[in-house]
Design an enzyme around this catalytic site. Structure first.
Site, PDB file in Angstrom:
ATOM      1  N   LEU A  69       0.858  -0.991  -0.052  1.00 32.01           N
ATOM      2  CA  LEU A  69       0.037   0.131   0.119  1.00 32.01           C
ATOM      3  C   LEU A  69       0.902   1.264  -0.066  1.00 32.01           C
ATOM      4  O   LEU A  69       2.009   1.164   0.484  1.00 32.01           O
ATOM      5  CB  LEU A  69      -0.990   0.095   1.264  1.00 32.01           C
ATOM      6  CG  LEU A  69      -2.038  -0.944   1.281  1.00 32.01           C
ATOM      7  CD1 LEU A  69      -2.503  -0.937   2.655  1.00 32.01           C
ATOM      8  CD2 LEU A  69      -2.906  -0.713   0.407  1.00 32.01           C
ATOM      9  N   ASP A  70       0.297   2.190  -0.488  1.00 33.77           N
ATOM     10  CA  ASP A  70       1.317   3.447  -0.583  1.00 33.77           C
ATOM     11  C   ASP A  70       1.481   3.947   1.150  1.00 33.77           C
ATOM     12  O   ASP A  70       0.531   3.820   1.872  1.00 33.77           O
ATOM     13  CB  ASP A  70       0.351   4.780  -1.124  1.00 33.77           C
ATOM     14  CG  ASP A  70       0.186   4.609  -2.771  1.00 33.77           C
ATOM     15  OD1 ASP A  70       1.006   3.693  -3.463  1.00 33.77           O
ATOM     16  OD2 ASP A  70      -0.751   5.149  -3.393  1.00 33.77           O
ATOM     17  N   MET A  71       2.375   4.640   1.143  1.00 32.94           N
ATOM     18  CA  MET A  71       2.885   4.876   2.659  1.00 32.94           C
ATOM     19  C   MET A  71       1.341   5.712   3.205  1.00 32.94           C
ATOM     20  O   MET A  71       1.293   5.641   4.450  1.00 32.94           O
ATOM     21  CB  MET A  71       3.946   5.958   2.473  1.00 32.94           C
ATOM     22  CG  MET A  71       4.494   6.514   3.881  1.00 32.94           C
ATOM     23  SD  MET A  71       5.789   7.510   3.594  1.00 32.94           S
ATOM     24  CE  MET A  71       6.087   7.998   5.384  1.00 32.94           C
ATOM     25  N   THR A  77      -1.706   5.527   2.700  1.00 31.66           N
ATOM     26  CA  THR A  77      -2.858   4.856   2.739  1.00 31.66           C
ATOM     27  C   THR A  77      -2.639   3.794   3.939  1.00 31.66           C
ATOM     28  O   THR A  77      -1.629   3.260   4.104  1.00 31.66           O
ATOM     29  CB  THR A  77      -3.089   3.875   1.449  1.00 31.66           C
ATOM     30  OG1 THR A  77      -3.027   4.726   0.338  1.00 31.66           O
ATOM     31  CG2 THR A  77      -4.177   3.060   1.371  1.00 31.66           C
TER      32      THR A  77
END
Length: 219
Positions: free
Chosen positions: A59-61, A63
């Site tokens: 996951l994106d940082m 998110t």
């Protein structure tokens, strides 16, 4: 010497001998980045408590939410194949700017490609972008949502980098707290990106049992 944050036991919502499902907080990397200041991440925290944990997806940082980790190489391969075959169902919760009234699921079909001059940003490009699709639906609960905004369910059909954030911005509904794709006034409406991986549903790669793991959005 490990920091206090690094040694915090990650929140685990499912565990067996084959895999883990952990709940990543917003602002924490999934895997280490470049440089000594980017080594604290979910996989490093996980292996302190589950030494056999292996990365399956990210996951994106910014998110938060659910991430699967394998506990051996064979399960890691099987889960990777399941992601490639799109047999792992993912649902996200987001809060976006603007009013969205959708009685049924709607689709954003907008091909994406990296904006090389502004990496890691992504852009919609209908000529050379890679096929990218996202389903969205108005969430049944709008409690606590700021006026003029909407809580949505989002389901990525494809898995492009930043896909959900770019697609919502593309249709005129950027996410609150999105420092990359939202106009400054919208980005400043939340102290975090309002995007959370809420549901993972998939057949267990070893037993075939249907797994359903849910993490309510913290916003």
């Amino acid at each position: 010497m490990k920091t206090l944050l690094t040694t915090i036991r990650p929140s685990c919502l499912y565990e067996d001998e084959h895999l883990l499902v952990l709940d990543k907080p917003a602002g924490l990397l999934s895997v280490p980045g470049r440089g000594p200041d980017k080594q604290d991440c979910l996989i490093h925290r996980a292996v302190l408590h589950w030494p056999d944990a292996l990365v399956v997806h990210r996951l994106d940082m910014a998110t938060s939410g659910l991430l699967i980790f394998a506990r051996n190489k064979e399960v890691q391969r099987l889960l990777g194949d399941a992601f490639a075959a799109r047999t792992i169902h993912k649902r996200y919760t987001a809060i976006v700017h603007g009013t969205v009234l959708t009685p049924d699921w709607c689709m954003v079909d907008a091909p994406l490609i990296c904006d090389w001059e502004r990496r890691p940003l992504q852009i919609v490009d209908h000529s050379i972008g890679k096929p990218s699709q996202t389903r969205y639906l108005r969430h049944p609960s709008q409690d606590g949502v700021p006026a003029g905004c909407t809580r949505l369910w989002l389901e990525p059909i494809t898995g492009r980098s930043h896909q959900l954030r770019v697609h919502m911005s593309h249709i005129g509904h950027p996410m609150l707290g999105d420092a990359l794709y939202a106009p400054a006034p919208v980005a400043q409406m939340s102290d975090r990106l309002c995007l959370h991986a809420t549901v993972l549903e998939f057949p267990h790669p070893v037993t075939g049992q249907k797994l359903y793991i849910e993490s309510p959005a913290p916003f």
